[in-house]
Design an enzyme around this catalytic site. Structure first.
Site, PDB file in Angstrom:
ATOM      1  N   GLU A 125       0.825  -1.211   0.000  1.00  0.00           N
ATOM      2  CA  GLU A 125       0.000   0.000   0.000  1.00  0.00           C
ATOM      3  C   GLU A 125       0.861   1.264   0.000  1.00  0.00           C
ATOM      4  OE1 GLU A 125      -1.690  -2.638   3.356  1.00  0.00           O
ATOM      5  OE2 GLU A 125       0.147  -2.517   2.174  1.00  0.00           O
ATOM      6  N   TRP A 181      21.177 -40.147 -11.179  1.00  0.00           N
ATOM      7  CA  TRP A 181      19.950 -39.373 -11.036  1.00  0.00           C
ATOM      8  C   TRP A 181      18.813 -40.095 -11.745  1.00  0.00           C
ATOM      9  CZ3 TRP A 181      20.147 -35.650  -7.600  1.00  0.00           C
ATOM     10  CH2 TRP A 181      21.361 -35.002  -7.354  1.00  0.00           C
ATOM     11  N   GLU A 193      12.573 -33.229   1.689  1.00  0.00           N
ATOM     12  CA  GLU A 193      13.064 -34.071   0.600  1.00  0.00           C
ATOM     13  C   GLU A 193      14.060 -35.074   1.171  1.00  0.00           C
ATOM     14  OE1 GLU A 193      15.325 -31.968  -2.390  1.00  0.00           O
ATOM     15  OE2 GLU A 193      15.659 -30.252  -1.090  1.00  0.00           O
ATOM     16  N   GLY A 195       7.588 -40.879   4.807  1.00  0.00           N
ATOM     17  CA  GLY A 195       6.570 -41.703   5.453  1.00  0.00           C
ATOM     18  C   GLY A 195       6.206 -41.205   6.826  1.00  0.00           C
TER      19      GLY A 195
END
Length: 353
Positions: A51, A185, A282, A289
């Site tokens: 604002e 990967w 990650e 879990g």
């Protein structure tokens, strides 16, 4: 309320995604005669609010010092702001007072600020000062658009714990490593870069000690966020102090208790007290879990590579106890699917605040 002006304010707010914590994302536009005459967004905690930037733009555009408020410039003007202007003095002055002093014809607010120091006080202040203030009804589609940009802030303000995002890169059959433990990967470089950017939007990144031992990750922010100092949280196990996570002091090691577990809810509450509003998890199958079993996951981001690993001994993306019945699965209320390079990116929201 003209929806296009509020949507422009949302668009502006999103320019600072991942940069304003512990403050929320906020965008503002000033409208006069049906046209936008000024706009602004909050860029970083401690800097001017949306604002203020928009109001200053109007004054400076008329050759007036930003210190010399001229209410006549705002006659018949309307302010659209995604979040209720603050009514308290913190690192910056009260925005509600400034808005009221301008004498806007109308102030359109996207949502009430749930933070306890505001929580309606800004709206009441502006109304008491004579402004006509409208607030989107929570059930409206536009209100959901406004709320969607500040999910971490809302959860932190209302529930006192951070917003939790779980990320995993996996094969088409849901494996995050081979039976022999090879994991680098599975997904392509484009997907990995995208995941780093998603991580960088959060305040903290959390992994298990096993992930640090196996991959020695930097767990750093990337791209336009590269100067952002993410808190690195590692759960359980002794680590080699030469590991990359120890490159500076912004790391938190969390030991397991005598049962071999970590009270994740307690951990999240302690992080919230440090101002951490979002945690990017990650950490491998066991860590993922544990968060799902505890019912603490708000959003999941899975990158799925077009390849099959197979093998009963190969780890799946989410370990833990899981559910015993399909009626108890963690279902996504909102799902977004995109192609990133050669891989599929699936984002799912479990909770919406």
């Amino acid at each position: 309320m003209d929806k296009k002006f509020m949507r422009r304010a949302i668009e502006l707010a999103m320019k600072a995604e991942g940069m304003t914590s512990p403050n929320p994302l906020v965008g503002a536009v000033i409208v006069k005669g049906g046209h936008i005459i000024a706009e602004g967004y909050h860029k970083k905690a401690g800097e001017d609010h949306a604002e203020v930037i928009a109001i200053r733009q109007v004054m400076e555009g008329s050759g007036i010092s930003s210190m010399d408020l001229d209410p006549s410039l705002f006659k018949n003007a309307e302010l659209y702001v995604t979040l209720e202007p603050c009514a308290h003095v913190g690192k910056t002055p009260s925005c509600a007072k400034l808005v009221a002093d301008c004498g806007f014809k109308k102030v359109h607010v996207g949502m009430k600020d749930p933070f306890e120091k505001v929580n309606g006080k800004g709206i009441r202040y502006m109304r008491k000062a004579g402004s006509i203030v409208s607030v989107l009804t929570e059930e409206s589609e536009l209100a959901n658009e406004v709320r969607s940009i500040n999910q971490p802030f809302i959860k932190w303000a209302v529930e006192g714990i951070p917003y939790v995002v779980v990320k995993a890169g996996m094969s088409l059959d849901g494996k995050i490593a081979t039976a022999g433990g090879e994991s680098q990967w599975i997904t392509g470089e484009d997907a990995r870069d995208d995941a780093r950017m998603e991580r960088s939007k959060c305040d903290a990144v959390l992994v298990g000690a096993g992930t640090v031992k196996a991959d020695d990750p930097e767990l750093a922010a990337h791209g336009k966020f590269k100067n952002k100092d993410l808190l690195r949280v590692v759960i359980g196990g002794k680590l080699d102090e030469s590991s990359k996570v120890f490159r500076d002091e912004n790391v938190l090691i969390v030991d397991k208790d005598s049962t071999g577990k970590v009270n994740l809810k307690r951990l999240l509450k302690s992080l919230a007290k440090k101002g951490v509003q979002s945690v990017f998890v990650e950490g491998g199958a066991a860590t993922h879990g544990a968060f799902f079993d505890a019912g603490l996951v708000d959003k999941a981001i899975f990158y799925i590579a077009p390849r099959i690993i197979g093998g009963t001994g190969a780890l799946s993306a989410v370990g833990g106890e899981g559910v015993s019945k399909l009626s108890k699965t963690w279902d996504f209320g909102v799902v977004d699917v995109n192609i990133i390079g050669q891989d599929l990116k699936v984002e799912g929201l479990i909770n919406f605040y």
